[in-house]
Design a protein around this motif. Structure first.
Motif, PDB file in Angstrom:
ATOM      1  N   VAL A   1       0.825  -1.200   0.000  1.00 60.17           N
ATOM      2  CA  VAL A   1       0.000   0.000   0.000  1.00 60.17           C
ATOM      3  C   VAL A   1       0.868   1.263   0.000  1.00 60.17           C
ATOM      4  CG1 VAL A   1      -1.784   1.287   1.256  1.00 60.17           C
ATOM      5  CG2 VAL A   1      -1.852  -1.229   1.207  1.00 60.17           C
TER       6      VAL A   1
ATOM      7  N   THR B   1      -0.802  -0.546  -4.475  1.00 61.52           N
ATOM      8  CA  THR B   1      -1.705   0.590  -4.614  1.00 61.52           C
ATOM      9  C   THR B   1      -0.833   1.832  -4.699  1.00 61.52           C
ATOM     10  OG1 THR B   1      -2.000   1.113  -2.260  1.00 61.52           O
ATOM     11  CG2 THR B   1      -3.511  -0.528  -3.228  1.00 61.52           C
TER      12      THR B   1
ATOM     13  N   LYS C   1      -5.356   5.036  -7.026  1.00 62.89           N
ATOM     14  CA  LYS C   1      -6.571   5.346  -6.278  1.00 62.89           C
ATOM     15  C   LYS C   1      -6.585   6.823  -5.907  1.00 62.89           C
ATOM     16  CE  LYS C   1      -4.532   3.665  -2.013  1.00 62.89           C
ATOM     17  NZ  LYS C   1      -4.444   4.969  -1.408  1.00 62.89           N
TER      18      LYS C   1
ATOM     19  N   SER D   1      -9.136   1.295  -2.313  1.00 58.96           N
ATOM     20  CA  SER D   1      -9.352   0.973  -3.722  1.00 58.96           C
ATOM     21  C   SER D   1     -10.444  -0.074  -3.861  1.00 58.96           C
ATOM     22  CB  SER D   1      -8.065   0.447  -4.361  1.00 58.96           C
ATOM     23  OG  SER D   1      -8.336   0.000  -5.678  1.00 58.96           O
TER      24      SER D   1
ATOM     25  N   LEU E   1      -9.270  -2.752  -6.260  1.00 60.12           N
ATOM     26  CA  LEU E   1      -8.448  -3.776  -5.614  1.00 60.12           C
ATOM     27  C   LEU E   1      -9.329  -4.811  -4.927  1.00 60.12           C
ATOM     28  CD1 LEU E   1      -5.834  -5.036  -4.453  1.00 60.12           C
ATOM     29  CD2 LEU E   1      -5.981  -3.328  -2.627  1.00 60.12           C
TER      30      LEU E   1
ATOM     31  N   ASN F   1      -8.091  -0.051   3.027  1.00 58.36           N
ATOM     32  CA  ASN F   1      -8.053  -1.188   2.115  1.00 58.36           C
ATOM     33  C   ASN F   1      -8.352  -2.499   2.821  1.00 58.36           C
ATOM     34  OD1 ASN F   1      -7.364  -0.350  -0.738  1.00 58.36           O
ATOM     35  ND2 ASN F   1      -5.922   0.855   0.457  1.00 58.36           N
TER      36      ASN F   1
END
Length: 175
Positions: A13, A53, A98, A103, A106, A132
């Motif tokens: 991330v 991400t 994002k 996301s 995702l 997330n």
């Protein structure tokens, strides 16, 4: 081997320059970078699927709701601070850009691919990692969702710990 790849997902991330050494960088984020590099290497060697991400804003960031609440331009698409830390991404890796904390794409990807487990690492524990993780729990209620604490950093050490406790309460395993 393809079956093994489809079982476990490692999500890195927002390990971007602006969050590590850039305008929103912290000593804690810089300190976990070696752990993140090591975990990605282990995942690749073990056949886990590794995805990323990337916090992604446009030049009009300051006019957005987030920009009005956090008036620090960061992770502007194409700029140096938007880039993921050198050496983490390899050709062919999926990267989910994002515009906000979590996301949905995702989470949809994880659901469609039917991963048995997803592990999150990266920054910031108290903003994008937790967002997330909770999206994954919502989209994939039977998938094990984990966060590796020593590969994450929050805005502050206290915020990191608070986020870990909140995720634990939402049945996210803290490793």
């Amino acid at each position: 081997m393809a079956e093994k790849e489809s079982k476990k997902l490692l999500i890195v991330v927002d390990m971007q320059t602006d969050f590590i050494t850039g305008v929103l960088g912290t000593p804690e984020a810089a300190a976990v970078l070696p752990n993140v590099r090591a975990r990605v290497a282990v995942a690749r060697a073990g056949g886990e699927r590794v995805v990323f991400t990337r916090d992604t804003h446009e030049p009009d960031y300051l006019s957005t709701q987030e920009g009005k609440r956090l008036p620090v331009p960061h992770c502007i698409r194409g700029e140096a601070g938007w880039q993921i830390a050198a050496g983490l991404v390899t050709e062919g890796d999926l990267c989910f850009d994002k515009p906000c904390f979590g996301s949905v794409l995702l989470a949809q990807y994880a659901a469609e691919q039917k991963f048995a487990e997803a592990e999150l690492i990266g920054v910031c524990t108290d903003i994008c990692v937790i967002s997330n993780a909770l999206l994954l729990k919502a989209f994939c209620p039977e998938m094990r969702v984990c966060v590796r604490a020593d590969c994450c950093a929050g805005v502050t050490p206290a915020a990191h710990e608070t986020a870990l406790a909140a995720m634990r309460a939402c049945q996210v395993d803290i490793l």
